[in-house]
Write a protein that holds these residues in place. Structure first.
Motif, PDB file in Angstrom:
ATOM      1  N   ALA A  62     -20.209-109.402  18.932  1.00 42.99           N
ATOM      2  CA  ALA A  62     -20.052-109.772  20.094  1.00 42.99           C
ATOM      3  C   ALA A  62     -21.537-110.366  21.054  1.00 42.99           C
ATOM      4  O   ALA A  62     -21.176-111.170  21.789  1.00 42.99           O
ATOM      5  N   GLY A  63     -22.479-109.820  20.511  1.00 44.02           N
ATOM      6  CA  GLY A  63     -23.906-110.403  21.052  1.00 44.02           C
ATOM      7  C   GLY A  63     -24.251-111.572  20.289  1.00 44.02           C
ATOM      8  O   GLY A  63     -24.246-111.653  18.985  1.00 44.02           O
ATOM      9  N   VAL A  64     -24.820-112.814  20.835  1.00 43.64           N
ATOM     10  CA  VAL A  64     -24.930-113.905  20.014  1.00 43.64           C
ATOM     11  C   VAL A  64     -26.362-114.288  20.371  1.00 43.64           C
ATOM     12  O   VAL A  64     -26.703-115.422  20.119  1.00 43.64           O
ATOM     13  N   GLU A  65     -27.102-113.337  20.815  1.00 48.33           N
ATOM     14  CA  GLU A  65     -28.559-113.735  21.354  1.00 48.33           C
ATOM     15  C   GLU A  65     -29.469-114.389  20.508  1.00 48.33           C
ATOM     16  O   GLU A  65     -30.149-115.303  20.483  1.00 48.33           O
ATOM     17  N   ARG A  66     -29.383-114.069  19.166  1.00 49.50           N
ATOM     18  CA  ARG A  66     -30.193-114.638  18.033  1.00 49.50           C
ATOM     19  C   ARG A  66     -29.920-116.112  17.790  1.00 49.50           C
ATOM     20  O   ARG A  66     -30.918-116.970  17.715  1.00 49.50           O
ATOM     21  N   TRP A  67     -28.813-116.365  17.719  1.00 47.56           N
ATOM     22  CA  TRP A  67     -28.086-117.812  17.517  1.00 47.56           C
ATOM     23  C   TRP A  67     -28.420-118.591  18.911  1.00 47.56           C
ATOM     24  O   TRP A  67     -28.861-119.854  19.020  1.00 47.56           O
ATOM     25  N   ALA A  68     -28.251-118.164  20.146  1.00 47.10           N
ATOM     26  CA  ALA A  68     -28.535-118.760  21.313  1.00 47.10           C
ATOM     27  C   ALA A  68     -29.904-119.068  21.517  1.00 47.10           C
ATOM     28  O   ALA A  68     -30.366-120.034  21.984  1.00 47.10           O
ATOM     29  N   ASP A  69     -30.659-117.973  21.243  1.00 45.67           N
ATOM     30  CA  ASP A  69     -32.198-118.149  21.487  1.00 45.67           C
ATOM     31  C   ASP A  69     -32.903-119.347  20.837  1.00 45.67           C
ATOM     32  O   ASP A  69     -33.923-119.997  20.990  1.00 45.67           O
ATOM     33  N   ALA A  70     -32.382-119.490  19.518  1.00 43.51           N
ATOM     34  CA  ALA A  70     -32.703-120.359  18.448  1.00 43.51           C
ATOM     35  C   ALA A  70     -32.159-121.859  18.834  1.00 43.51           C
ATOM     36  O   ALA A  70     -32.605-122.801  17.889  1.00 43.51           O
ATOM     37  N   GLY A  71     -31.305-121.944  19.705  1.00 48.45           N
ATOM     38  CA  GLY A  71     -30.558-123.125  20.089  1.00 48.45           C
ATOM     39  C   GLY A  71     -29.632-123.645  18.998  1.00 48.45           C
ATOM     40  O   GLY A  71     -29.258-124.919  19.214  1.00 48.45           O
TER      41      GLY A  71
END
Length: 301
Positions: free
Chosen positions: A62-71
């Motif tokens: 549900a959380g996608v911050e790792r992929w989002a932060d890496a662009g």
């Protein structure tokens, strides 16, 4: 023609079955138009799998911050998350944490001598929920029998069951009246550290903070100080920062803290929810319908 889907880099059988239930075809990566991703959370691994033929990627969390932060997350291919798939199990855990806090079970279960009854009712409490996605909405439904007053922190125009709605930018306005503040917001640059000394000072001194989102939304050192000083009543945490919480950390030693080891979503519920999302989205992708859990590259969730 069926949708050609690559499942990997770990080809989990339950996800392969979920693709096939929707009429999808399991193919090697070079032939795929869609990826149902399951494996390590390394953004570079994900980036290396993308090619010109990939039009959609389903992420497992549900959380996608790792992929989002890496662009990594883009508009093309589109990315979907499991947002909403795990709402009910996590909401159930949040409710259990609040009931435990109200009744003092985290202390009473370990007591070795008879003592005074200091528990209180949960029914009729005021609960502020920061983030009313799948978890928040499920939690509101579960609390209906308890007659709670729900303050929803969200930019949605309507939240069924909420007595009051506070916009996300003004979330602090929901804190002074709450018996329990439930953190259920996604982890983004805007939400990280959203609960710290300033927010704890606004909360009642008997209020509990309940975090079932991500540990980074709470400033851990300032939470410890607020708990020690009695600025808030307690904290019930399924997630922490750092995580895992190391041995000897001050949070382990406080008797007004209840910690569970990131277990709000049981494994059986995780696989069921993810498989249902995969099946639904493969069908939608094939039919050209809007996908569930679409991730916004600009918002990061």
């Amino acid at each position: 023609m069926s949708v050609p889907v690559f499942v990997g880099p770990e080809p989990v059988p339950v996800l392969i079955d979920a693709v096939r239930r929707a009429g999808g075809e399991i193919v090697p990566l070079e032939r795929a138009e869609a990826i149902v991703y399951f494996g390590d959370n390394d953004p570079e691994r994900m980036r290396s799998m993308l090619h010109d033929g990939i039009r959609w990627v389903q992420l497992p969390h549900a959380g996608v911050e790792r992929w989002a932060d890496a662009g990594v997350i883009t508009d093309q291919p589109v990315f979907t998350a499991a947002t909403g798939s795990y709402g009910a199990p996590v909401a159930e855990h949040a409710l259990a944490l609040m009931l435990t806090a109200a009744r003092g079970l985290h202390r009473l279960a370990r007591t070795t001598s008879w003592g005074p009854n200091t528990s209180k009712e949960f029914a009729g409490s005021t609960v502020a929920i920061a983030g009313c996605g799948g978890i928040g909405r499920a939690l509101i439904r579960m609390m209906e029998p308890f007659g709670c007053t729900v303050v929803a922190v969200t930019d949605r125009a309507e939240v069924p069951g909420a007595s009051k709605i506070v916009p996300r930018a003004r979330y602090r306005e929901a804190l002074p009246e709450a018996d329990y503040v439930v953190v259920a917001a996604p982890a983004t640059p805007d939400t990280r550290g959203m609960f710290g000394a300033r927010e704890f000072a606004l909360m009642r001194d008997d209020a509990w903070l309940v975090n079932v989102a991500r540990g980074g939304l709470v400033v851990t050192g300032e939470l410890v100080e607020a708990l020690r000083a009695g600025h808030i009543g307690g904290a019930a945490l399924d997630v922490t920062d750092p995580e895992p919480l190391p041995d000897g950390h001050p949070l382990w030693e406080l008797d007004n803290v209840l910690i569970t080891p990131h277990c709000a979503n049981p494994r059986a519920a995780y696989w069921r929810g993810l498989a249902e999302r995969v099946t639904s989205n493969v069908r939608r992708f094939h039919a050209g319908e809007p996908l569930e859990g679409l991730v916004s590259p600009s918002q990061g969730f």
